[in-house]
Design a protein around this motif. Structure first.
Motif, mmCIF file in Angstrom:
data_model
loop_
_atom_site.group_PDB
_atom_site.id
_atom_site.type_symbol
_atom_site.label_atom_id
_atom_site.label_comp_id
_atom_site.label_asym_id
_atom_site.label_seq_id
_atom_site.Cartn_x
_atom_site.Cartn_y
_atom_site.Cartn_z
ATOM 1 N N GLY A 1 14.864 5.384 14.700
ATOM 2 C CA GLY A 1 16.224 5.385 15.226
ATOM 3 C C GLY A 1 16.739 6.781 15.513
ATOM 4 O O GLY A 1 17.377 7.025 16.551
ATOM 5 N N THR A 2 16.468 7.710 14.618
ATOM 6 C CA THR A 2 16.908 9.101 14.823
ATOM 7 C C THR A 2 16.146 9.744 15.970
ATOM 8 O O THR A 2 16.711 10.521 16.752
ATOM 9 C CB THR A 2 16.716 9.911 13.531
ATOM 10 N N ALA A 3 14.863 9.425 16.092
ATOM 11 C CA ALA A 3 14.071 9.964 17.202
ATOM 12 C C ALA A 3 14.637 9.501 18.535
ATOM 13 O O ALA A 3 14.723 10.292 19.497
ATOM 14 C CB ALA A 3 12.616 9.533 17.061
ATOM 15 N N THR A 4 15.034 8.240 18.617
ATOM 16 C CA THR A 4 15.629 7.724 19.853
ATOM 17 C C THR A 4 16.883 8.499 20.221
ATOM 18 O O THR A 4 17.103 8.871 21.381
ATOM 19 C CB THR A 4 15.951 6.225 19.705
ATOM 20 N N ARG B 1 19.681 28.028 21.799
ATOM 21 C CA ARG B 1 20.472 27.001 21.139
ATOM 22 C C ARG B 1 19.552 25.930 20.554
ATOM 23 O O ARG B 1 18.391 25.822 20.935
ATOM 24 C CB ARG B 1 21.456 26.375 22.134
ATOM 25 N N MET B 2 20.123 25.098 19.675
ATOM 26 C CA MET B 2 19.305 24.104 18.990
ATOM 27 C C MET B 2 20.163 22.900 18.611
ATOM 28 O O MET B 2 21.311 23.053 18.173
ATOM 29 C CB MET B 2 18.681 24.730 17.737
ATOM 30 N N VAL B 3 19.609 21.699 18.787
ATOM 31 C CA VAL B 3 20.218 20.472 18.286
ATOM 32 C C VAL B 3 19.304 19.909 17.205
ATOM 33 O O VAL B 3 18.095 19.771 17.416
ATOM 34 C CB VAL B 3 20.418 19.429 19.400
ATOM 35 N N LEU B 4 19.886 19.606 16.058
ATOM 36 C CA LEU B 4 19.144 19.031 14.942
ATOM 37 C C LEU B 4 19.532 17.572 14.779
ATOM 38 O O LEU B 4 20.729 17.244 14.756
ATOM 39 C CB LEU B 4 19.457 19.788 13.645
ATOM 40 N N ALA B 5 18.547 16.700 14.641
ATOM 41 C CA ALA B 5 18.801 15.283 14.412
ATOM 42 C C ALA B 5 17.977 14.841 13.211
ATOM 43 O O ALA B 5 16.760 15.038 13.183
ATOM 44 C CB ALA B 5 18.428 14.462 15.644
ATOM 45 N N ILE C 1 25.156 8.516 13.769
ATOM 46 C CA ILE C 1 24.527 7.260 14.186
ATOM 47 C C ILE C 1 24.398 6.360 12.968
ATOM 48 O O ILE C 1 24.036 6.822 11.880
ATOM 49 C CB ILE C 1 23.131 7.521 14.791
ATOM 50 N N ARG C 2 24.655 5.089 13.144
ATOM 51 C CA ARG C 2 24.457 4.120 12.068
ATOM 52 C C ARG C 2 23.210 3.300 12.380
ATOM 53 O O ARG C 2 23.233 2.346 13.150
ATOM 54 C CB ARG C 2 25.675 3.193 11.954
ATOM 55 N N SER C 3 22.108 3.711 11.802
ATOM 56 C CA SER C 3 20.810 3.015 11.903
ATOM 57 C C SER C 3 20.159 3.165 13.272
ATOM 58 O O SER C 3 19.059 3.712 13.381
ATOM 59 C CB SER C 3 20.937 1.533 11.541
ATOM 60 N N THR C 4 20.806 2.683 14.330
ATOM 61 C CA THR C 4 20.222 2.776 15.666
ATOM 62 C C THR C 4 21.306 3.167 16.667
ATOM 63 O O THR C 4 22.496 2.939 16.450
ATOM 64 C CB THR C 4 19.601 1.430 16.112
ATOM 65 N N MET C 5 20.861 3.747 17.790
ATOM 66 C CA MET C 5 21.780 4.096 18.872
ATOM 67 C C MET C 5 22.418 2.847 19.469
ATOM 68 O O MET C 5 21.753 1.830 19.679
ATOM 69 C CB MET C 5 21.019 4.833 19.979
ATOM 70 N N LYS C 6 23.709 2.942 19.791
ATOM 71 C CA LYS C 6 24.443 1.851 20.429
ATOM 72 C C LYS C 6 25.246 2.415 21.596
ATOM 73 O O LYS C 6 25.534 3.622 21.643
ATOM 74 C CB LYS C 6 25.378 1.194 19.406
#
Length: 396
Positions: A266-269, A307-311, A375-380
């Motif tokens: 989910g986070t990868a998505t 720059r960088m985005v962390l997930a 994000i809660r579990s999966t992207m919406k």
């Protein structure tokens, strides 16, 4: 046995010979950095009225190195072993040289001389060391060695040596890189990527000492740089310019690294969605899966990009360990001066964002984007507004 062709190939100048060795069996440099192309332990021989060996090699390769020395010396005895750095991948064979040539003297900084018994408790160094300080010189006949201290590049005892006649700088670990040479002494195809990965992970914390060394080098007329790892450098403007940039903590690329640590996908998505949003806005983007990539490569890429985005997923009321490890490495290497955005994921109690923010807060000059995404579990579809806002903030 050396062939004549091999002898010629291994010449740096008419009076300086390369006698280093490749190590293609090593899997992890310093037991932490993958080296799929191996590594070199560089050593050099200056031939004059007095002969100087410039550094030894890791004890893994002592026998091979000693055989090459014997062949190159052709029955002569060396007068000096110059030790610029005591780390075992360079100092590991000091005792072998001392035992083989009892009259040989060790030339090193005062701190290095003090360290010798720590590594070789069984050796008697009485009367066999010459401690040098900043600006001292040593004449070999037609060649003169000038010593310059380079503390914390990247150990406190480090010095570099400038050979005045042929304008050669023996630069210790500075200007080194991963990768075996296979006899190609000046093959710079590994530059800059492997040189950057080497610099950031080995010397990255020590930007100010590197700047001090660069100022000393800038006052010299240097024609050739002979580092302790990787190829000999002759086209010097490019590597010196990169070292100046790296040690100032300036990004090379006005791009964005999206680094993510995802448990179930989910986070990868979400991370890959962010990368697409940024690319559609014209940004250069690199994505890295911290669960699967080499952490030293990720750290190197973080320094390269502006720059960088962390997930990351939340985990045990903290952050998923691969992200924690990545941020810990960035802090160790003094990462600073970049804008960073955060995407956190948590199925019931998101904590990743808080932990990432706290870890980034311990670093210097980090510009944390205000639009953190949760994000809660999966992207919406309802998450897209926050994602768009973060993408805009990263390009502001």
């Amino acid at each position: 046995m050396y062939t004549e062709q091999y002898r010629i190939m291994m010449k740096v100048t008419n009076h300086i010979r390369y006698v280093g060795v490749d190590d293609t069996d090593l899997d992890l440099f310093e037991s932490q950095y993958p080296v799929p192309e191996g590594v070199t332990y560089n050593s050099y021989l200056i031939e004059d009225e007095k002969i100087a060996i410039m550094d030894s090699v890791d004890r893994r390769k002592t026998s091979e190195w000693m055989a090459q020395l014997e062949q190159a010396l052709d029955g002569r005895s060396p007068h000096y072993l110059v030790v610029q750095h005591m780390e075992p991948d360079h100092g590991g064979s000091i005792s072998a040289v001392m035992e083989r040539w009892p009259q040989l003297q060790i030339v090193a900084s005062t701190k290095a001389v003090q360290m010798l018994p720590q590594f070789f408790a069984q050796m008697d160094f009485s009367g066999r060391t010459v401690a040098v300080k900043e600006g001292d010189t040593l004449s070999l006949g037609n060649h003169t060695l000038q010593f310059m201290m380079a503390p914390m590049v990247h150990w406190p005892e480090v010095m570099v040596t400038y050979e005045q006649t042929e304008r050669v700088l023996f630069s210790a670990d500075a200007f080194g890189t991963f990768g075996a040479l296979h006899g190609n002494l000046t093959d710079q195809r590994a530059w800059p990527d492997e040189a950057r990965r080497y610099y950031v992970n080995i010397c990255g914390k020590y930007g100010q000492p590197v700047q001090q060394l660069l100022r000393k080098v800038g006052a010299l007329e240097v024609a050739t740089i002979c580092p302790l790892h990787g190829p000999i450098l002759e086209d010097l403007a490019y590597p010196i310019g990169l070292y100046d940039q790296w040690s100032r903590y300036e990004a090379e690329c006005d791009g964005i690294l999206v680094a993510y640590a995802s448990i179930h996908g989910g986070t990868a998505t979400a991370a890959l969605c962010m990368a697409d949003l940024l690319r559609k806005r014209g940004a250069e983007v690199v994505t890295m899966d911290l669960c699967r990539c080499d952490i030293s490569a990720a750290v190197s890429e973080a320094f390269r990009m502006k720059r960088m985005v962390l997930a990351a997923s939340s985990y045990d009321a903290s952050v998923f360990p691969p992200m924690h490890d990545f941020l810990h490495h960035l802090q160790l290497k003094a990462y600073k001066g970049h804008r960073v955005g955060i995407i956190e994921n948590g199925s019931w109690a998101p904590t990743a964002g808080r932990v990432m923010s706290e870890m980034l807060g311990a670093m210097k000059e980090i510009d944390l984007a205000p639009s953190m995404v949760t994000i809660r579990s999966t992207m919406k579809p309802t998450d897209m507004e926050a994602m768009e806002a973060l993408a805009t903030a990263m390009l502001d």
